[in-house]
Design a protein around this motif. Structure first.
Motif, PDB file in Angstrom:
ATOM      1  N   GLY A   1      23.222 -74.695  35.573  1.00 22.58           N
ATOM      2  CA  GLY A   1      23.630 -75.832  34.761  1.00 22.58           C
ATOM      3  C   GLY A   1      25.052 -76.282  35.009  1.00 22.58           C
ATOM      4  N   TYR A   2      25.646 -76.874  33.971  1.00 22.66           N
ATOM      5  CA  TYR A   2      26.968 -77.491  34.072  1.00 22.66           C
ATOM      6  C   TYR A   2      28.040 -76.617  33.423  1.00 22.66           C
ATOM      7  CZ  TYR A   2      24.495 -81.917  35.014  1.00 22.66           C
ATOM      8  OH  TYR A   2      23.700 -82.902  35.534  1.00 22.66           O
ATOM      9  N   PRO A   3      29.154 -76.415  34.105  1.00 24.61           N
ATOM     10  CA  PRO A   3      30.282 -75.782  33.419  1.00 24.61           C
ATOM     11  C   PRO A   3      30.987 -76.804  32.526  1.00 24.61           C
ATOM     12  CG  PRO A   3      30.857 -76.261  35.697  1.00 24.61           C
ATOM     13  CD  PRO A   3      29.413 -76.664  35.527  1.00 24.61           C
ATOM     14  N   GLY A   4      31.699 -76.307  31.524  1.00 22.60           N
ATOM     15  CA  GLY A   4      32.545 -77.175  30.707  1.00 22.60           C
ATOM     16  C   GLY A   4      33.968 -77.114  31.235  1.00 22.60           C
ATOM     17  N   VAL A   5      34.574 -78.275  31.501  1.00 19.26           N
ATOM     18  CA  VAL A   5      35.877 -78.312  32.171  1.00 19.26           C
ATOM     19  C   VAL A   5      36.820 -79.268  31.448  1.00 19.26           C
ATOM     20  CG1 VAL A   5      37.075 -78.750  34.357  1.00 19.26           C
ATOM     21  CG2 VAL A   5      34.736 -77.854  34.381  1.00 19.26           C
ATOM     22  N   SER A   6      38.055 -78.821  31.258  1.00 18.64           N
ATOM     23  CA  SER A   6      39.093 -79.686  30.696  1.00 18.64           C
ATOM     24  C   SER A   6      40.446 -79.256  31.249  1.00 18.64           C
ATOM     25  CB  SER A   6      39.104 -79.617  29.164  1.00 18.64           C
ATOM     26  OG  SER A   6      39.334 -78.291  28.726  1.00 18.64           O
ATOM     27  N   LEU A   7      41.425 -80.128  31.138  1.00 15.98           N
ATOM     28  CA  LEU A   7      42.805 -79.813  31.519  1.00 15.98           C
ATOM     29  C   LEU A   7      43.547 -79.351  30.273  1.00 15.98           C
ATOM     30  CD1 LEU A   7      43.363 -82.892  33.824  1.00 15.98           C
ATOM     31  CD2 LEU A   7      43.483 -80.503  34.581  1.00 15.98           C
ATOM     32  N   VAL A   8      44.373 -78.327  30.433  1.00 20.10           N
ATOM     33  CA  VAL A   8      45.108 -77.776  29.294  1.00 20.10           C
ATOM     34  C   VAL A   8      46.572 -77.550  29.669  1.00 20.10           C
ATOM     35  CG1 VAL A   8      43.123 -76.707  28.156  1.00 20.10           C
ATOM     36  CG2 VAL A   8      44.316 -75.472  29.960  1.00 20.10           C
ATOM     37  N   THR A   9      47.382 -77.308  28.639  1.00 24.23           N
ATOM     38  CA  THR A   9      48.834 -77.173  28.848  1.00 24.23           C
ATOM     39  C   THR A   9      49.247 -75.772  29.260  1.00 24.23           C
ATOM     40  OG1 THR A   9      49.126 -76.697  26.479  1.00 24.23           O
ATOM     41  CG2 THR A   9      49.330 -79.005  27.183  1.00 24.23           C
ATOM     42  N   ALA A  10      48.388 -74.783  29.106  1.00 25.81           N
ATOM     43  CA  ALA A  10      48.743 -73.409  29.461  1.00 25.81           C
ATOM     44  C   ALA A  10      47.511 -72.649  29.918  1.00 25.81           C
ATOM     45  CB  ALA A  10      49.390 -72.697  28.275  1.00 25.81           C
ATOM     46  N   GLY A  11      47.749 -71.606  30.718  1.00 26.76           N
ATOM     47  CA  GLY A  11      46.649 -70.816  31.252  1.00 26.76           C
ATOM     48  C   GLY A  11      46.248 -69.681  30.353  1.00 26.76           C
ATOM     49  N   SER A  12      46.087 -69.957  29.098  1.00 23.56           N
ATOM     50  CA  SER A  12      45.642 -68.953  28.127  1.00 23.56           C
ATOM     51  C   SER A  12      45.044 -69.691  26.943  1.00 23.56           C
ATOM     52  CB  SER A  12      46.824 -68.094  27.661  1.00 23.56           C
ATOM     53  OG  SER A  12      47.751 -68.879  26.933  1.00 23.56           O
TER      54      SER A  12
ATOM     55  N   GLY B 249      46.998 -72.674  24.999  1.00 21.09           N
ATOM     56  CA  GLY B 249      47.214 -74.032  25.498  1.00 21.09           C
ATOM     57  C   GLY B 249      46.354 -75.045  24.769  1.00 21.09           C
ATOM     58  N   SER B 250      46.807 -76.277  24.745  1.00 21.58           N
ATOM     59  CA  SER B 250      46.047 -77.360  24.112  1.00 21.58           C
ATOM     60  C   SER B 250      45.463 -78.277  25.183  1.00 21.58           C
ATOM     61  CB  SER B 250      46.936 -78.160  23.155  1.00 21.58           C
ATOM     62  OG  SER B 250      48.059 -78.679  23.849  1.00 21.58           O
ATOM     63  N   GLN B 251      44.377 -78.935  24.834  1.00 23.33           N
ATOM     64  CA  GLN B 251      43.689 -79.803  25.791  1.00 23.33           C
ATOM     65  C   GLN B 251      44.487 -81.070  26.053  1.00 23.33           C
ATOM     66  OE1 GLN B 251      39.408 -80.145  25.391  1.00 23.33           O
ATOM     67  NE2 GLN B 251      39.461 -82.315  25.981  1.00 23.33           N
ATOM     68  N   ILE B 252      44.411 -81.519  27.314  1.00 20.08           N
ATOM     69  CA  ILE B 252      45.064 -82.772  27.711  1.00 20.08           C
ATOM     70  C   ILE B 252      43.976 -83.784  28.069  1.00 20.08           C
ATOM     71  CG2 ILE B 252      46.647 -83.878  29.335  1.00 20.08           C
ATOM     72  CD1 ILE B 252      47.891 -81.128  29.849  1.00 20.08           C
TER      73      ILE B 252
ATOM     74  N   CYS C 123      46.435 -95.179  29.278  1.00 20.38           N
ATOM     75  CA  CYS C 123      46.278 -93.874  29.929  1.00 20.38           C
ATOM     76  C   CYS C 123      47.311 -92.853  29.436  1.00 20.38           C
ATOM     77  CB  CYS C 123      46.397 -94.043  31.440  1.00 20.38           C
ATOM     78  SG  CYS C 123      46.380 -92.501  32.386  1.00 20.38           S
ATOM     79  N   HIS C 124      48.574 -93.291  29.334  1.00 21.32           N
ATOM     80  CA  HIS C 124      49.680 -92.370  29.020  1.00 21.32           C
ATOM     81  C   HIS C 124      49.692 -91.202  30.015  1.00 21.32           C
ATOM     82  CE1 HIS C 124      50.118 -94.665  25.357  1.00 21.32           C
ATOM     83  NE2 HIS C 124      48.899 -94.339  24.964  1.00 21.32           N
ATOM     84  N   PRO C 125      49.969 -91.470  31.281  1.00 25.09           N
ATOM     85  CA  PRO C 125      49.861 -90.442  32.317  1.00 25.09           C
ATOM     86  C   PRO C 125      50.805 -89.260  32.093  1.00 25.09           C
ATOM     87  CG  PRO C 125      50.953 -92.408  33.171  1.00 25.09           C
ATOM     88  CD  PRO C 125      50.433 -92.768  31.827  1.00 25.09           C
ATOM     89  N   VAL C 126      50.286 -88.079  32.349  1.00 25.93           N
ATOM     90  CA  VAL C 126      51.060 -86.838  32.272  1.00 25.93           C
ATOM     91  C   VAL C 126      50.605 -85.939  33.423  1.00 25.93           C
ATOM     92  CG1 VAL C 126      51.391 -86.917  29.767  1.00 25.93           C
ATOM     93  CG2 VAL C 126      49.375 -85.763  30.720  1.00 25.93           C
ATOM     94  N   THR C 127      51.361 -84.871  33.666  1.00 21.27           N
ATOM     95  CA  THR C 127      50.992 -83.904  34.693  1.00 21.27           C
ATOM     96  C   THR C 127      50.466 -82.643  34.031  1.00 21.27           C
ATOM     97  OG1 THR C 127      52.658 -84.755  36.225  1.00 21.27           O
ATOM     98  CG2 THR C 127      51.792 -82.561  36.667  1.00 21.27           C
ATOM     99  N   ALA C 128      49.283 -82.219  34.449  1.00 19.96           N
ATOM    100  CA  ALA C 128      48.668 -80.989  33.931  1.00 19.96           C
ATOM    101  C   ALA C 128      48.709 -79.915  35.016  1.00 19.96           C
ATOM    102  CB  ALA C 128      47.236 -81.255  33.495  1.00 19.96           C
ATOM    103  N   HIS C 129      48.704 -78.646  34.589  1.00 16.81           N
ATOM    104  CA  HIS C 129      48.818 -77.540  35.547  1.00 16.81           C
ATOM    105  C   HIS C 129      47.707 -76.499  35.428  1.00 16.81           C
ATOM    106  CE1 HIS C 129      52.814 -78.867  36.835  1.00 16.81           C
ATOM    107  NE2 HIS C 129      53.098 -79.064  35.559  1.00 16.81           N
ATOM    108  N   TRP C 130      46.780 -76.693  34.483  1.00 16.84           N
ATOM    109  CA  TRP C 130      45.735 -75.687  34.301  1.00 16.84           C
ATOM    110  C   TRP C 130      44.390 -76.335  34.001  1.00 16.84           C
ATOM    111  CZ3 TRP C 130      46.349 -70.547  35.161  1.00 16.84           C
ATOM    112  CH2 TRP C 130      47.664 -70.071  35.234  1.00 16.84           C
ATOM    113  N   LEU C 131      43.345 -75.690  34.500  1.00 17.92           N
ATOM    114  CA  LEU C 131      41.979 -76.033  34.136  1.00 17.92           C
ATOM    115  C   LEU C 131      41.428 -74.961  33.194  1.00 17.92           C
ATOM    116  CD1 LEU C 131      39.998 -77.161  37.332  1.00 17.92           C
ATOM    117  CD2 LEU C 131      40.572 -78.563  35.341  1.00 17.92           C
ATOM    118  N   LYS C 132      40.775 -75.394  32.146  1.00 13.78           N
ATOM    119  CA  LYS C 132      40.048 -74.493  31.263  1.00 13.78           C
ATOM    120  C   LYS C 132      38.563 -74.671  31.573  1.00 13.78           C
ATOM    121  CE  LYS C 132      39.481 -73.382  26.327  1.00 13.78           C
ATOM    122  NZ  LYS C 132      39.907 -73.761  24.945  1.00 13.78           N
ATOM    123  N   VAL C 133      37.898 -73.568  31.906  1.00 11.79           N
ATOM    124  CA  VAL C 133      36.525 -73.656  32.415  1.00 11.79           C
ATOM    125  C   VAL C 133      35.609 -72.728  31.615  1.00 11.79           C
ATOM    126  CG1 VAL C 133      35.031 -73.405  34.430  1.00 11.79           C
ATOM    127  CG2 VAL C 133      37.412 -74.152  34.721  1.00 11.79           C
TER     128      VAL C 133
END
Length: 212
Positions: A110-121, A124-127, A167-177
């Protein structure tokens, strides 16, 4: 005048009729009685064509039905990382790889759930918006032996394609999967520009397929 010719013809005709009658009688008696006649059995093997409903295609390695005792991969069984990438028409596509890091076979589907977050733990909050599912491949069960990998194609749209005001563009550094059917997330380092606003979805995800 030859007087023997008509008589000879009559004799020959009578002889021919007699032979035919004897032959018919002989055939009738042999067909009605099987005594003393050897019996022959003929075996015919029919091979179904490729379009026959009774034909079963061989299973593809890695996508066969689950063997007894094979459980679904838990998040703790998997190593998740972002693999190779390529770009097309304002979207960059990445291979999101799921490798079985355990000592036993397990399956994913199936499908994984994927989002960008502010920290690798978990702190972090979703972006922005999470990745939307796209049905480009049919979900299939994939059995992973230890060390084997499955992947899902992750598409990330270029943030500059969207109006800055929405859009309010920002730079993200982590994926939450989240692997399929799991409630515990894995985290993978991943740097990209994205939209902080959830009104502009910038990511989409396909179902898992076999291989890296």
């Amino acid at each position: 005048m030859n007087l023997w010719a008509p008589a000879a013809r009559r004799l020959l005709a009578a002889a021919a009729l007699g032979s035919a009658a004897a032959l018919a009688a002989g055939c009738g008696s042999s067909s009605s009685s099987g005594a003393g006649s050897p019996q022959h059995t003929v075996t015919v093997t029919v091979t179904p064509s490729s379009g026959s409903g009774g034909t079963t295609a061989p299973s593809t390695p890695g996508t066969s039905p689950t063997a007894p005792g094979v459980a679904e991969c838990a998040t703790s069984d998997l190593s998740v990382r972002v693999g190779a990438s390529n770009g097309a028409a304002g979207t960059i596509y990445y291979s999101l790889d799921f490798t079985n890091a355990s000592s036993s076979s397990c399956f994913v589907e199936g499908y994984p759930g994927v989002s960008l977050v502010t920290a690798g733990s978990g702190s972090g909050s979703q972006i922005g918006a999470d990745a939307k599912r796209v049905p480009v491949v049919t979900p299939k069960q994939i059995v992973l032996a230890p060390g084997q990998t499955a992947n899902a194609q992750l598409g990330v749209a270029v943030a500059q394609n969207f109006p800055t005001s929405s859009c309010h563009p920002v730079t993200a550094h982590w994926l939450k999967v989240f692997p399929p059917d799991q409630t515990v997330a894995a985290y993978a380092p991943f740097t990209t520009q994205t939209c902080a606003s959830t009104s502009e979805p910038t990511m989409h995800i396909a179902a898992l397929t076999a291989g890296a």
